[in-house]
Write a protein that holds these residues in place. Structure first.
Motif, PDB file in Angstrom:
ATOM      1  N   VAL A  42       0.844  -1.202   0.000  1.00 47.74           N
ATOM      2  CA  VAL A  42       0.000   0.000   0.000  1.00 47.74           C
ATOM      3  C   VAL A  42       0.877   1.249   0.000  1.00 47.74           C
ATOM      4  O   VAL A  42       1.738   1.413   0.868  1.00 47.74           O
ATOM      5  N   ALA A  62      -2.037  -5.283   5.350  1.00 49.80           N
ATOM      6  CA  ALA A  62      -1.109  -5.145   4.214  1.00 49.80           C
ATOM      7  C   ALA A  62       0.175  -5.931   4.464  1.00 49.80           C
ATOM      8  O   ALA A  62       0.510  -6.272   5.608  1.00 49.80           O
ATOM      9  N   ILE A 109       3.564  -1.089   3.778  1.00 49.64           N
ATOM     10  CA  ILE A 109       2.793   0.155   3.690  1.00 49.64           C
ATOM     11  C   ILE A 109       3.683   1.366   3.957  1.00 49.64           C
ATOM     12  O   ILE A 109       4.609   1.285   4.768  1.00 49.64           O
TER      13      ILE A 109
END
Ligand code: NDP
Length: 294
Positions: free
Chosen positions: A227, A257, A260
């Motif tokens: 992300v 995730a 990130i």
């Protein structure tokens, strides 16, 4: 499980140090000092901070830095006159006009007036077009920084499903175009997209460039996805002060995730670093010399 944090401080330091070494090599081998001019129109507080940071980073990398400040009442012709002067100045290799511009100044007219060779923001339509068809181009700094981080974290991006939320000319569209160049399967989502959470859940790479605080929730993210949060939003705190958050709800996303970027401390730092890299590239191209390998 907690995601790996993609630390913008580490990645940006590498890009900045590399630019500094390249500048030293250009000075030593070619007597060339790359120069970057930043034009600020008006007194927008956030823009003032960005411009100050850019000037400081430019000087730290050993480049020439010029800052031109015009009042919020400046006419379009005054801004264009500054751009024309910088276009003609051989000591300036990169020109950046800080956006947004006041309403009386047509943004497209100003961006269009910048010499495409000096367009280190990569917003000129010539550079947009060249990048889209795979020719050498100046690539916008924020998407360039995102791609550098993605390649460091994931290696080859070929075949991955990438979803970019946001379709602005400065982030969303160039980001999608760069991901396509890296052979991702790219979806661009925007305010009219139907069932955005479901679209996001299909992403191996999710890039958020929306400008809405913490809009993307943890359950919109595919487990293990990477992300990249481009958003910079200032929200009020209980004590009356403010804090910065991204477009992704970090506390939720970090549990789902694989990796990130935080806000602050992620993409924003890379944007400034890539501006330095772009200025070195622009200076070398204008002088017809290779970008030094250092
Ligand atoms: P824009 O406002 O130009 O574009 C926002 C995009 O988000 C638009 O395409 C819009 O869709 C889309 N959008 C808005 N609301 C929704 C929604 N509810 N659902 C889905 N899509 C939506 O913003 P920018 O691209 O300039 O910037 C985006 C964010 O990135 C901002 O927070 C900005 O501060 C930050 N930024 C950070 C930088 C950095 O260095 N880290 C650099 C530049 C920007 P539509 O087109 O349909 O209106």
């Amino acid at each position: 499980m907690s995601a790996t944090i993609i630390d913008g401080k580490i990645f940006s330091a590498r890009v900045r140090e590399n630019a500094g070494r390249q500048v030293a090599a250009l000075k030593a081998r070619h007597g060339l000092t790359p120069g970057l001019a930043v034009v600020l129109v008006g007194e927008d507080p956030a823009s003032q901070v960005y411009v100050r940071n850019k000037g400081k980073a430019t000087t730290e990398a050993g480049m020439k830095s010029e800052e031109i400040r015009l009042s919020a009442e400046a006419s379009e012709e005054e801004v264009l006159a500054v751009v024309r002067r910088l276009n003609a100045d051989p000591s300036i290799h990169g020109i950046l006009v800080q956006l947004p511009l006041p309403p009386q100044v047509n943004e497209m007219a100003v961006l269009d007036a910048i010499d495409p060779a000096k367009d280190v923001d990569g917003f000129h339509v010539i550079n947009t077009g060249r990048q889209a068809v795979g020719l050498p181009a100046m690539v916008p700094c924020t998407p360039l920084g995102c791609i550098i981080m993605l390649k460091e974290v994931l290696g080859d991006l070929s075949g991955l499903n990438a979803v970019v939320v946001g379709r602005s000319n400065i982030v969303g569209k160039p980001m999608a175009s760069l991901l396509l160049s890296e052979n991702c399967t790219v979806t661009i989502a925007h305010s009219r997209t139907r069932d955005l959470p479901a679209v996001c859940r299909g992403a191996d790479i999710l890039v958020a460039a929306v400008g809405r605080p913490e809009m993307i929730r943890g359950d919109w993210i595919k487990p293990g996805a990477t992300v990249i949060d481009v958003g910079i939003n200032r929200i009020p705190k209980e004590d009356g002060k403010t804090r910065l958050v991204g477009d992704v709800c970090f506390a939720e996303a970090v549990e789902v995730a694989g990796a990130i970027t935080p806000v602050p401390g992620g993409v924003g730092l890379m944007t400034v670093a890539c501006l330095l890299a772009n200025t070195v590239t622009a200076a070398c191209r204008q002088m017809g010399i290779e970008v030094p390998e250092v």
